[in-house]
Each structure stands twice: as C-alpha cells, then as structure tokens.
Design a protein around this motif. Structure first.
Motif, PDB file in Angstrom:
ATOM      1  N   ASP A 147      -4.006  21.088   6.420  1.00 53.88           N
ATOM      2  CA  ASP A 147      -4.470  20.313   5.277  1.00 53.88           C
ATOM      3  C   ASP A 147      -5.949  19.978   5.416  1.00 53.88           C
ATOM      4  O   ASP A 147      -6.423  19.634   6.489  1.00 53.88           O
ATOM      5  N   SER A 148      -6.693  20.107   4.353  1.00 50.87           N
ATOM      6  CA  SER A 148      -8.110  19.744   4.355  1.00 50.87           C
ATOM      7  C   SER A 148      -8.407  18.781   3.208  1.00 50.87           C
ATOM      8  O   SER A 148      -9.558  18.614   2.818  1.00 50.87           O
ATOM      9  N   THR A 149      -7.332  18.154   2.698  1.00 48.60           N
ATOM     10  CA  THR A 149      -7.468  17.286   1.535  1.00 48.60           C
ATOM     11  C   THR A 149      -8.084  15.944   1.907  1.00 48.60           C
ATOM     12  O   THR A 149      -7.603  15.261   2.809  1.00 48.60           O
ATOM     13  N   LYS A 150      -9.152  15.589   1.218  1.00 53.02           N
ATOM     14  CA  LYS A 150      -9.734  14.264   1.353  1.00 53.02           C
ATOM     15  C   LYS A 150      -9.200  13.411   0.211  1.00 53.02           C
ATOM     16  O   LYS A 150      -9.324  13.774  -0.959  1.00 53.02           O
ATOM     17  N   LEU A 151      -8.587  12.304   0.553  1.00 52.57           N
ATOM     18  CA  LEU A 151      -7.968  11.468  -0.464  1.00 52.57           C
ATOM     19  C   LEU A 151      -9.032  10.834  -1.364  1.00 52.57           C
ATOM     20  O   LEU A 151     -10.029  10.296  -0.872  1.00 52.57           O
ATOM     21  N   PRO A 152      -8.831  10.878  -2.685  1.00 56.03           N
ATOM     22  CA  PRO A 152      -9.747  10.178  -3.592  1.00 56.03           C
ATOM     23  C   PRO A 152      -9.517   8.675  -3.495  1.00 56.03           C
ATOM     24  O   PRO A 152      -8.550   8.227  -2.868  1.00 56.03           O
ATOM     25  N   LEU A 153     -10.363   7.900  -4.137  1.00 53.14           N
ATOM     26  CA  LEU A 153     -10.235   6.445  -4.074  1.00 53.14           C
ATOM     27  C   LEU A 153      -8.872   5.966  -4.578  1.00 53.14           C
ATOM     28  O   LEU A 153      -8.312   5.007  -4.049  1.00 53.14           O
ATOM     29  N   ARG A 154      -8.349   6.653  -5.596  1.00 53.36           N
ATOM     30  CA  ARG A 154      -7.044   6.223  -6.114  1.00 53.36           C
ATOM     31  C   ARG A 154      -5.937   6.483  -5.087  1.00 53.36           C
ATOM     32  O   ARG A 154      -4.866   5.882  -5.170  1.00 53.36           O
ATOM     33  N   GLY A 155      -6.203   7.372  -4.135  1.00 54.66           N
ATOM     34  CA  GLY A 155      -5.218   7.652  -3.095  1.00 54.66           C
ATOM     35  C   GLY A 155      -5.240   6.631  -1.967  1.00 54.66           C
ATOM     36  O   GLY A 155      -4.307   6.570  -1.174  1.00 54.66           O
ATOM     37  N   ILE A 156      -6.327   5.841  -1.887  1.00 54.20           N
ATOM     38  CA  ILE A 156      -6.420   4.810  -0.849  1.00 54.20           C
ATOM     39  C   ILE A 156      -6.709   3.453  -1.487  1.00 54.20           C
ATOM     40  O   ILE A 156      -7.340   2.575  -0.875  1.00 54.20           O
ATOM     41  N   TRP A 157      -6.252   3.259  -2.720  1.00 56.31           N
ATOM     42  CA  TRP A 157      -6.550   2.021  -3.445  1.00 56.31           C
ATOM     43  C   TRP A 157      -6.022   0.790  -2.710  1.00 56.31           C
ATOM     44  O   TRP A 157      -6.669  -0.267  -2.718  1.00 56.31           O
ATOM     45  N   ALA A 158      -4.856   0.915  -2.071  1.00 51.62           N
ATOM     46  CA  ALA A 158      -4.289  -0.234  -1.359  1.00 51.62           C
ATOM     47  C   ALA A 158      -5.166  -0.618  -0.176  1.00 51.62           C
ATOM     48  O   ALA A 158      -5.374  -1.813   0.104  1.00 51.62           O
ATOM     49  N   GLN A 159      -5.700   0.394   0.520  1.00 51.79           N
ATOM     50  CA  GLN A 159      -6.568   0.117   1.662  1.00 51.79           C
ATOM     51  C   GLN A 159      -7.909  -0.473   1.197  1.00 51.79           C
ATOM     52  O   GLN A 159      -8.459  -1.365   1.854  1.00 51.79           O
ATOM     53  N   VAL A 160      -8.418   0.004   0.062  1.00 53.05           N
ATOM     54  CA  VAL A 160      -9.654  -0.549  -0.501  1.00 53.05           C
ATOM     55  C   VAL A 160      -9.430  -1.999  -0.923  1.00 53.05           C
ATOM     56  O   VAL A 160     -10.304  -2.861  -0.737  1.00 53.05           O
ATOM     57  N   LEU A 161      -8.247  -2.290  -1.451  1.00 57.87           N
ATOM     58  CA  LEU A 161      -7.912  -3.666  -1.820  1.00 57.87           C
ATOM     59  C   LEU A 161      -7.885  -4.556  -0.582  1.00 57.87           C
ATOM     60  O   LEU A 161      -8.331  -5.712  -0.630  1.00 57.87           O
ATOM     61  N   LEU A 162      -7.385  -4.028   0.526  1.00 51.20           N
ATOM     62  CA  LEU A 162      -7.386  -4.779   1.775  1.00 51.20           C
ATOM     63  C   LEU A 162      -8.810  -5.090   2.221  1.00 51.20           C
ATOM     64  O   LEU A 162      -9.085  -6.182   2.732  1.00 51.20           O
ATOM     65  N   ILE A 163      -9.702  -4.129   2.049  1.00 52.82           N
ATOM     66  CA  ILE A 163     -11.110  -4.339   2.414  1.00 52.82           C
ATOM     67  C   ILE A 163     -11.688  -5.493   1.597  1.00 52.82           C
ATOM     68  O   ILE A 163     -12.363  -6.384   2.136  1.00 52.82           O
ATOM     69  N   PHE A 164     -11.423  -5.483   0.295  1.00 53.73           N
ATOM     70  CA  PHE A 164     -11.955  -6.523  -0.587  1.00 53.73           C
ATOM     71  C   PHE A 164     -11.369  -7.892  -0.237  1.00 53.73           C
ATOM     72  O   PHE A 164     -12.100  -8.896  -0.142  1.00 53.73           O
ATOM     73  N   ILE A 165     -10.061  -7.964  -0.020  1.00 50.95           N
ATOM     74  CA  ILE A 165      -9.400  -9.237   0.252  1.00 50.95           C
ATOM     75  C   ILE A 165      -9.848  -9.817   1.595  1.00 50.95           C
ATOM     76  O   ILE A 165     -10.203 -11.001   1.688  1.00 50.95           O
ATOM     77  N   THR A 166      -9.830  -8.985   2.624  1.00 50.51           N
ATOM     78  CA  THR A 166     -10.195  -9.489   3.951  1.00 50.51           C
ATOM     79  C   THR A 166     -11.680  -9.824   4.032  1.00 50.51           C
ATOM     80  O   THR A 166     -12.066 -10.818   4.667  1.00 50.51           O
ATOM     81  N   GLY A 167     -12.513  -9.011   3.387  1.00 54.19           N
ATOM     82  CA  GLY A 167     -13.947  -9.303   3.366  1.00 54.19           C
ATOM     83  C   GLY A 167     -14.242 -10.597   2.636  1.00 54.19           C
ATOM     84  O   GLY A 167     -15.064 -11.415   3.083  1.00 54.19           O
TER      85      GLY A 167
END
Length: 270
Positions: free
Chosen positions: A210-230
C-alpha cells in the motif's frame, strides 16, 4: 493457508505462523470464519475441546507489517473488532467449567480486552477537559487524577520498555508504539461500540504493498484530537494566569502530552 506433512504422516495446517492438526481443526467445525480474527476464535474452540498448544520459540515463518498508516488502521480495525467481538464470550468462559485452565482463560481475557484502551484514553481526555473548561470536578478529583494518570504514563513506558527497548536497544520504537496506540484510539472506540451492540463487520485484508496517503477526511478524528488537546493545553495556561490554581497547569501538561501524541499522525501519514 498452506498444508504439509509431519514425520508421523499426520496432515497439518500452517496458519498465521501457527501449525494446526487438520483433524483437530475439523473436529471444531473448521476455522471460525464468523469472526474477522478467525485464528483467535478458532484457538479458543480448540482449547475448549481439550487440545493442547505449544509455543516454539524459533522464527519459522515471515510476515509483512503494514507499510502505511492506511494499512495499519485497516489492520488495527480488524484486530480490535475481532478481539472485542470475542470478549463477551471469554467473560462467559470464566464462569464455566470448560477444558480451559484458569491461566488460559485469563490469557484470552487480557488479549481480547486490551483494545478497550481506546475507551481508557477517551476517559483520560474527558476528565481534565471538563475541569479546564468548565471547572467540573468529577468523583475523580484533579489531584487524584494527576496521581493516577502519572502512574498510567509511567506504567505504559515501563511496560513498553521491557518488551521493546530490551530487544531493539532504542527508545524510538517505544515512542512510535505509544503514539500509534494513541492515534488508533478512535478506531478502538468504534470497535468497542460495535462489540457492545453486536454489530458484525466484513473481513478486510491488510494491503501488503500500500502507498496510500490518507486524506484529511480519513484522519478527521485524529485532527479533532489535535484541536481538542491543543485547546485544552492553551486554555489551562489562560485559566492559571487568570488566578486559577496550579492544578490547571497540571491538567494542561497532560493535554500537552496528548497533543504531541496526536501530532504524530502527520509523521506516520506519509
């Protein structure tokens, strides 16, 4: 799955790095394909029937690890959903007089319950956030929470160090393992929810090249964690400088720790 003959002439099945007697597997109805972690589910059936297993400490089979975050998430989703789907069966086994010994029962209990770590991480986030933003003190007081959470982090580092650093002779794999576990928390929480409602999922093979890089919508939960914890870390400083107690800073430090772990999603997603 490959098959071969041993010296006694008994046909065996080589499966997931394990060697199974074909007649034993047949006696329990074949591999349990009703679960996406069929190897674990089948092992329980074999032990229930009284079959014995032996651990052979030599590398006789090679496997490929996930090469991208996308394939890793697919693997962890399958493993967590399968393991948590078996968890309630294992709970029942604890109170039944089956062929399984107590050590086997406890071993399966630990194996299948580990993926509840996602819910543990969620609770570790909720308590300090409620205190930082809303001054909500739950039955777990900020001071007691700080003690428990500090112990949790210390235990996590020690546990991973014993199993990883002693082999790799480096702290880097340790840090990668801890951060990967944390950013996989949304997947584990989803799997726990599916297990609670009894939802079955289809088997999805982990991509090997696999060489797929996940788009932002694929890691939205992790991005939300960044926003909440920050936000939690930053607001804890504001609350402290506005006349609050030092406990705001203590809880903010843990938010900063989670914030750093959350950022690792961009390191792995490349």
């Amino acid at each position: 799955m490959a098959s071969f003959f041993c010296r006694s002439g008994k046909l065996l099945s080589l499966y997931r790095g394990g060697c199974h007697r074909t007649d034993a597997v047949r006696s329990v109805g074949g591999f349990d394909e009703n679960n996406v972690t069929e190897d674990l589910a089948t092992s329980i059936k074999l032990h229930e029937k009284g079959y014995k297993t032996v651990y052979y400490s030599r590398p006789l089979a090679l496997g490929e690890a996930p090469q991208t975050l996308n394939s890793y998430f697919i693997q962890q989703s399958r493993w967590s959903q399968g393991s948590l789907g078996i968890f309630f069966k294992v709970i029942k086994l604890l109170f039944k007089r089956k062929m399984l010994g107590m050590r086997q029962k406890l071993g399966y209990l630990v194996t299948t319950s580990w993926y509840f770590v996602g819910l543990v991480n969620l609770m570790m986030l909720i308590f300090p956030l409620l205190f930082i933003f809303f001054n909500v003190v739950s039955i777990v007081t900020p001071a007691f929470y700080i003690f428990i959470f500090a112990f949790y982090i210390l235990f996590e580092f020690v546990a991973f160090s014993v199993t990883i650093v002693s082999i790799q002779k480096s702290i880097v794999p340790l840090l990668r393992n801890i951060s990967l576990t944390f950013i996989s928390s949304p997947i584990f929480v989803k799997s726990a929810f599916y297990a609670l409602i009894g939802k079955r999922t289809s088997f999805k093979v982990t991509p090997k090249e696999d060489s797929t890089k996940l788009p932002l919508r694929g890691i939205w939960a992790q991005v939300l964690l960044i926003f909440i914890t920050g936000s939690g870390a930053a607001y804890s400083v504001i609350r402290y400088t506005s006349g609050g107690t030092v406990q705001y800073l203590y809880n903010g430090m843990f938010m900063l720790y989670f914030f750093i772990l959350s950022l690792s999603v961009f390191y792995f997603n490349k």
